[in-house]
Design a protein around this motif. Structure first.
Motif: not given
Ligand SMILES: NC(=O)c1ccc[n+]([C@@H]2O[C@H](COP(=O)([O-])OP(=O)(O)OC[C@H]3O[C@@H](n4cnc5c(N)ncnc54)[C@H](O)[C@@H]3O)[C@@H](O)[C@H]2O)c1
Ligand SMILES: Cc1cc2nc3c(=O)[nH]c(=O)nc-3n(C[C@H](O)[C@H](O)[C@H](O)COP(=O)(O)O)c2cc1C
Ligand code: SF4
Ligand code: FES
Ligand code: FES
Lengths: 171, 517
Positions: B153-155, B162-164, B184-186, B267-269, B272-274
């Protein structure tokens, strides 16, 4: 280096002045409390900023040596994150939302009013030392903007009039 | 018998005066010598009614709003403690159409329970998912999550199961569960509302993830702009430890799961997961190239499940009611529900949880009631600062990941930002480039330099300096950013820019003058 655009003056790191004894003690207290955490640097920087209002450049060497990092690493982290500041802020920090949802409700005009009323640009502190103005990109109050946060307290549906009321006679 | 009164503690309600309302109620009750029990709940998510005061009556909870502190004596006079009639009254809360027509699965308890009462949580079906999960093998939990059709649901909407499964299958002595609460999304606040309004559901979801993949340590990476959520999460985590829902022996299973909140730093970045993982490790939030995926080499180089708040918070109901129950909601490959956030220039802003498939028009008009200003809605931005601007002609598009992508849109985290006809789309395009320049992590040139060039080119285009040439340069630049950026910040910034240019070319031609209403 972060991109530079007109509205966002980059904050140069002021020259390091040695830490006063009281400040040094507070920084050390934070380090001792948090150093065992994995990835301790951000929690330590938060702790220092919570305690002192900023991360004094003079604390960089101390933090670096205590956490076994280089000064360049610590400096690099402080400058990467918008939230950490290297200069002492005013009595209160005023974070003004600049993001899209607030724009749709007049944030751009409010921003101009705020800067004019306080007589400062972003990252600036008012002449009387009461407010430091910071930009912020969303406070999660996007249905009731324009939004701002004053020392951790959220305010919604802010307009020129209610802003003036909020900051009282400040100029 | 004392009357139970609910006044939200949610940040939005507080920003609109809920704190003063709560105080006034306590003072007035004292003055009149009436016994009351005040509960500070989460927000129901109907912001035009906030602060929303509810009174528990024999017939159900009765709603009054938007209440100001000065309304309190009048409410007492009107007998609101028995659900009495008043100009601010809306009858039974559950019957308010905005709420009644929703399909609240993830948000089932938000606004209803006391967020920090574990008893309340348990009384409202809390921790049933974890109990079921503890009776299953890790692989069986992963299978249930996969079967539910739940996607991130993050986008990016990658299938959670599958990730799990990847993390489950990767051998390692130490694995991690990380919750992306950077929001971070407005135009988004659903993560915040869950964390403030029902923190245990997030804790439960992360604990289930830990059991599924064999991870013993979890972190919630929370944006520092959310001090209220920070306090609530810490208090809830302490209560969960106290009651053995967290710690060395989760519910007597002999299995460990520890959880800690860490703060971001604006920091918006770092959403991002990494970049987030770098930040958790105490470094600058610069992007790591993928592969390796975090599922294989994540936090401190170990296999890591990283999911959004809403993804984790949707897992307990899947494990409680079953994958088939959850999967029944939605359309196509978009299963379940999404908490949409109606924001910006909208009359009835708020949180609307609905099954996928609802159209933008239904959200904007049936729920949102049109613009806040009363002027025509001209454009909406869906999916955050990296999402496209959608013109009115496309409002019938259904909110379904694949269908919405067909019109060039991105459902993302479900944030919808509304603009009326006074919007200057060239200014919005310029802002998108400016935001990218401000938030770029600096790792790659198309994003770091391209975005700054983008601002300059749009300025020249709008000023009418060789407009044909500037437009070509801008499109070229967007092409380079789309294909030459390492992550989606540089890669998707062209989306708002080009959608503005393509759907609203007139705004780029001359300074826009809007007639007064
Ligand atoms: N919520 C917010 O506030 C916000 C802010 C900005 C952007 N976004 C969203 O972020 C999105 C981009 O995110 P991204 O760059 O992380 O997307 P992505 O497609 O690279 O990754 C999506 C997720 O799936 C995982 N994944 C991919 N393949 C996998 C595999 N084979 N096995 C296991 N896991 C796998 C990734 O690790 C990641 O967690 C955008 O579409 C945007 O909607 C959200
Ligand atoms: C620039 C950028 C910012 C992001 N910000 C967030 C964020 O704030 N919250 C979030 O959940 N995901 C964010 N993401 C997406 C994450 O990288 C990742 O896909 C997500 O955390 C995975 O969780 P999910 O599968 O549950 O969605 C962002 C991605 C990019 C490229
Ligand atoms: S696209 Fe931008 S934010 Fe992403 S890695 Fe490149 S420079 Fe960093
Ligand atoms: S360009 Fe290398 S860090 Fe700024
Ligand atoms: S855009 Fe200003 S609070 Fe979200």
């Amino acid at each position: 280096m972060k991109g530079q655009v007109q509205e966002q003056p980059l904050r140069p790191m002021p020259a390091a002045r040695p830490l006063a004894a009281a400040e040094r003690a507070k920084v050390l207290e934070v380090i001792v409390r948090l150093r065992a955490l994995p990835g301790a640097l951000l929690p330590v920087l938060h702790g220092v900023q919570d305690a002192l209002g900023y991360v004094p450049p003079g604390a960089v060497t101390l933090i670096a040596s205590e956490l076994n990092l280089t000064r360049a690493e610590v400096h690099g982290v402080i400058t990467f994150y918008h939230y950490f500041r290297s200069t002492k802020p005013g009595k209160q920090v005023l974070q003004l939302c600049r993001a899209e949802a607030c724009q749709s409700l007049g944030a751009t005009a409010l921003e101009a009013h705020v800067k004019q009323k306080l007589g400062v640009d972003f990252h600036g502190t008012t002449a009387d030392g009461r407010y430091t103005l910071e930009p912020v990109y969303c406070l999660g109050n996007c249905a009731c903007g324009p939004s701002l946060m004053l020392d951790g307290e959220l305010h919604g549906r802010v307009d020129a009039e209610s802003f003036d009321e909020l900051v009282g006679g400040a100029s | 018998m004392s009357v139970r009164i609910y006044v939200p503690q949610d940040a939005i309600a507080l920003s609109l005066g809920a704190g003063a309302v709560a105080k006034a109620i306590v003072a007035e009750a004292e003055r009149r010598g009436v016994q009351i029990q005040l509960v500070r709940n989460g927000s129901r998510g109907v912001f035009s009614l906030e602060p929303l005061v509810e009174v528990e009556t024999a017939g159900g909870r009765v709603a009054y709003g938007p209440v100001k502190a000065r309304d309190i004596p009048g409410l007492f006079d009107a007998g609101f403690l028995d659900g009495g009639k008043h100009a601010l009254g809306h009858g039974l809360t559950a019957e308010i159409p905005y709420l009644k027509q929703q399909e609240r699965l993830t948000f089932a308890r938000v606004g209803i329970t006391d967020p920090l009462s574990l008893d309340d949580y348990l009384a409202h079906e809390g921790y049933r998912g974890l109990k079921n999960a503890l009776a299953l093998s890790g692989a069986e939990i992963v299978q249930a999550v996969t079967d539910s059709g739940l996607r991130g649901r993050g986008g990016a909407a990658f299938p959670a199961g599958i990730k799990w499964k990847t993390v489950h299958a990767t051998e390692s002595a130490q694995k991690y569960i990380v919750c992306n609460a950077d929001e971070g999304d407005s135009g988004t606040f659903s993560d915040r509302m869950i964390m403030e309004g029902d923190p245990f559901v997030l804790i439960e979801g992360m604990t289930i993830a830990g059991m599924a993949v064999g991870a013993t340590q979890g972190y919630i990476y929370l944006r520092c702009e959310y001090p209220h959520a920070h306090r609530t999460l810490n208090a809830a985590i302490a209560a969960a430890y106290e009651s053995k829902h967290l710690g060395a022996d989760v519910l007597g299973s002999g299995r460990r799961f520890d959880l800690e909140v860490r703060l971001g730093a604006g920091a918006y970045i770092c959403g991002e997961e990494t970049s987030l993982l770098e930040s958790l490790e105490g470094k600058r939030g610069q992007i790591r190239p993928k592969p390796p995926l975090p599922a294989i080499k994540g936090l401190f180089g170990q296999p890591t499940v990283i999911n959004n708040v809403i993804t984790f918070a949707s897992v307990p109901i899947v494990m409680d009611r079953g994958a088939a129950f959850y999967k029944e909601y939605g359309t196509g490959r978009s299963r379940g529900t999404l908490p949409f956030q109606l924001t910006g220039n909208i009359k009835h802003g708020g949180l609307v949880e609905k099954a996928f498939g609802i159209t933008l028009r239904e959200l904007l008009y049936d729920y949102g009631g049109g613009s806040y200003s009363g002027r025509p809605i001209r454009a909406v931005q869906v999916g955050g600062p990296l999402g496209a601007y959608i013109p009115a002609a496309q409002f019938d598009a259904p909110m379904d990941y694949e269908e919405f992508a067909k019109i060039g849109g991105m459902v993302g985290h479900g944030g919808i930002v509304v603009f009326d006809d006074t919007v200057d789309m060239a200014a919005q395009a310029r802002y998108a480039m400016e935001f990218c320049a401000t938030e770029s992590c600096g790792k790659c040139t198309p994003c770091r330099i391209g975005s700054t060039r983008g601002v300059e080119v749009i300025d020249r285009l709008v000023a009418g300096q060789q407009p044909v040439k500037q437009e070509a340069v801008l499109r070229d630049l967007c092409e380079t950013m789309t294909h030459g950026s390492l992550c989606a910040l540089g890669g998707l910034t062209p989306s708002p820019v080009l959608s503005a240019l393509n759907h609203f070319p007139e705004d780029f031609k001359r300074p826009r003058v809007v007639a007064a209403a």
